[in-house]
Enzyme design. Structure first.
Site, PDB file in Angstrom:
ATOM      1  N   ARG A 229       0.859  -1.185   0.000  1.00  0.00           N
ATOM      2  CA  ARG A 229       0.000   0.000   0.000  1.00  0.00           C
ATOM      3  C   ARG A 229       0.895   1.235   0.000  1.00  0.00           C
ATOM      4  O   ARG A 229       1.933   1.264   0.684  1.00  0.00           O
ATOM      5  CB  ARG A 229      -0.909   0.027   1.230  1.00  0.00           C
ATOM      6  CG  ARG A 229      -2.044  -0.993   1.189  1.00  0.00           C
ATOM      7  CD  ARG A 229      -3.073  -0.703   0.092  1.00  0.00           C
ATOM      8  NE  ARG A 229      -4.182  -1.647   0.080  1.00  0.00           N
ATOM      9  CZ  ARG A 229      -4.291  -2.699  -0.724  1.00  0.00           C
ATOM     10  NH1 ARG A 229      -3.331  -2.971  -1.600  1.00  0.00           N
ATOM     11  NH2 ARG A 229      -5.366  -3.476  -0.686  1.00  0.00           N
ATOM     12  N   HIS A 277      -1.180  -0.482 -10.044  1.00  0.00           N
ATOM     13  CA  HIS A 277      -1.784  -1.417  -9.076  1.00  0.00           C
ATOM     14  C   HIS A 277      -2.177  -2.737  -9.753  1.00  0.00           C
ATOM     15  O   HIS A 277      -3.345  -3.137  -9.754  1.00  0.00           O
ATOM     16  CB  HIS A 277      -3.001  -0.770  -8.394  1.00  0.00           C
ATOM     17  CG  HIS A 277      -3.313  -1.382  -7.061  1.00  0.00           C
ATOM     18  ND1 HIS A 277      -3.596  -0.639  -5.948  1.00  0.00           N
ATOM     19  CD2 HIS A 277      -3.384  -2.679  -6.652  1.00  0.00           C
ATOM     20  CE1 HIS A 277      -3.825  -1.442  -4.913  1.00  0.00           C
ATOM     21  NE2 HIS A 277      -3.700  -2.682  -5.319  1.00  0.00           N
TER      22      HIS A 277
END
Ligand code: NAP
Length: 314
Positions: A229, A277
């Site tokens: 993250r 991502h």
């Protein structure tokens, strides 16, 4: 008539349709339907829901909710959503995802180890120059986070002859991997790291873990791969470390703000590889099998799968 289980998610109509189709194809005891199609009376009796980035207000409509099956591996969004602490949160734990992530970690470790950023730069500068090749054994790869994804990644790196270390909260034992844990182990592993692979969950303890101070403990010319993250690394501190040539290269799949804003300095930085991502997307077919099995087990036997520890945050 089969029991209806609600699906609550802020996803596109196509994604929702894909999940409903995949889960209903394998569900034995229930039919998954959009929450919007469930009557107010039925909502009041709903004990379990399938979620993917749900609107937090959703849960107010489900007063009997006992647990939720998330279709995502990361749960920080759910925990930040003021979710009633009595509701058990079951995240997606899919061995296929661990293998997908292990493959990504190996791919981008090889990218760094075989000096692809430098050769790309040399090509654009028209330079023919052979850089020194080192063996994988000479490359110290440290995996931060030895959970479902990190332990699979560490093993895949070992199979490819890298010298692998790993760091976790509690002590771990993984064949062929030197392991460290806790705050004391953090400083120690940093010193032995040529490539840092971040696979930690996003919690109050891991937010900003990689900052000016910790980055400075990495050897000069170390590289970073962040597949966890964004906020685990302080972006401005990383930029400063890259600009001072302390950190050689960063492969980043996750950011403070996604999509990465168009004017963000990472986009044009020669020492940053930006990925959108993509390191370990969910495989719908395997995830659907796991989610539907969990719900079938609950409906038949009342068993709730292992939930995340709400206090720990993962
Ligand atoms: P996991 O199974 O919960 O494992 C987490 C690991 O991190 C555990 O080894 C844990 O230690 C360690 N850890 C947690 N807090 C720590 C701390 N403060 N200090 C040291 N170690 C700590 O999680 P996972 O399934 O491997 O997933 C990791 C993360 O990857 C997810 O949370 C998600 O954010 C991210 N992810 C990214 C993508 C992508 O496409 N980019 C895809 C899927 C997941 P213990 O073992 O001692 O508890």
């Amino acid at each position: 008539m089969q029991i209806k289980i609600p699906f609550a998610g802020q996803v596109s109509n196509e994604e929702q349709a894909e999940w409903l189709h995949a889960i209903n194809a394998v569900a034995k005891q229930f039919t998954l339907v959009p929450l919007s199609t469930i009557s107010a009376a039925s909502r009041k009796q709903t004990e379990v829901a399938v979620v993917a980035n749900p609107d937090p207000d959703t849960f107010n409509e489900l007063p009997q909710l006992k647990w939720i099956q998330s279709l995502w591996a990361g749960v920080e969004g759910l925990l930040g959503a003021k979710l009633n602490p009595d509701i058990a949160v079951v995240r997606l734990a899919d061995p296929q995802m661990a293998q997908t992530m292990a493959e990504a970690v190996l791919a981008w470790t090889l990218f760094l180890h075989r000096k692809m950023p430098q050769y790309t730069q040399q090509q654009s500068d028209g330079i023919w120059h052979q850089l020194t090749l080192t063996t994988p054994q000479q490359c110290n790869v440290s995996v931060f986070g030895l959970g479902k994804l990190g332990s699979a990644a560490a093993q895949r790196l070992r199979q490819n002859n890298f010298t692998v270390r790993g760091w976790s909260s509690s002590k771990k034992s993984i064949h062929g991997v030197e392991t460290f844990h806790g705050a004391g182990g953090f400083d120690e592993i940093l010193q032995h790291t040529n490539i840092a692979v971040i696979l930690l969950p996003m919690t109050s303890n891991t937010r900003a873990l990689f900052n000016t101070q910790s980055l400075s403990k990495l050897p000069v010319d170390a590289s970073i791969i962040n597949f966890a993250r964004g906020p685990i690394i302080v972006e401005s501190d990383l930029l400063a470390s890259l600009n001072s040539n302390h950190i050689k290269h960063a492969v980043l799949d996750v950011f403070d703000h996604e999509p990465l804003p168009a004017d963000h300095p990472f986009w044009q930085h020669p020492s940053v590889t930006v990925l959108p991502h993509i390191s370990a997307p969910t495989t719908v077919s395997t995830a659907a099998t796991i989610a539907s099995h969990n719900i079938d087990q609950y409906l038949c036997h009342g068993t709730i799968p292992q939930a995340i520890d709400r206090k720990r945050g993962y």
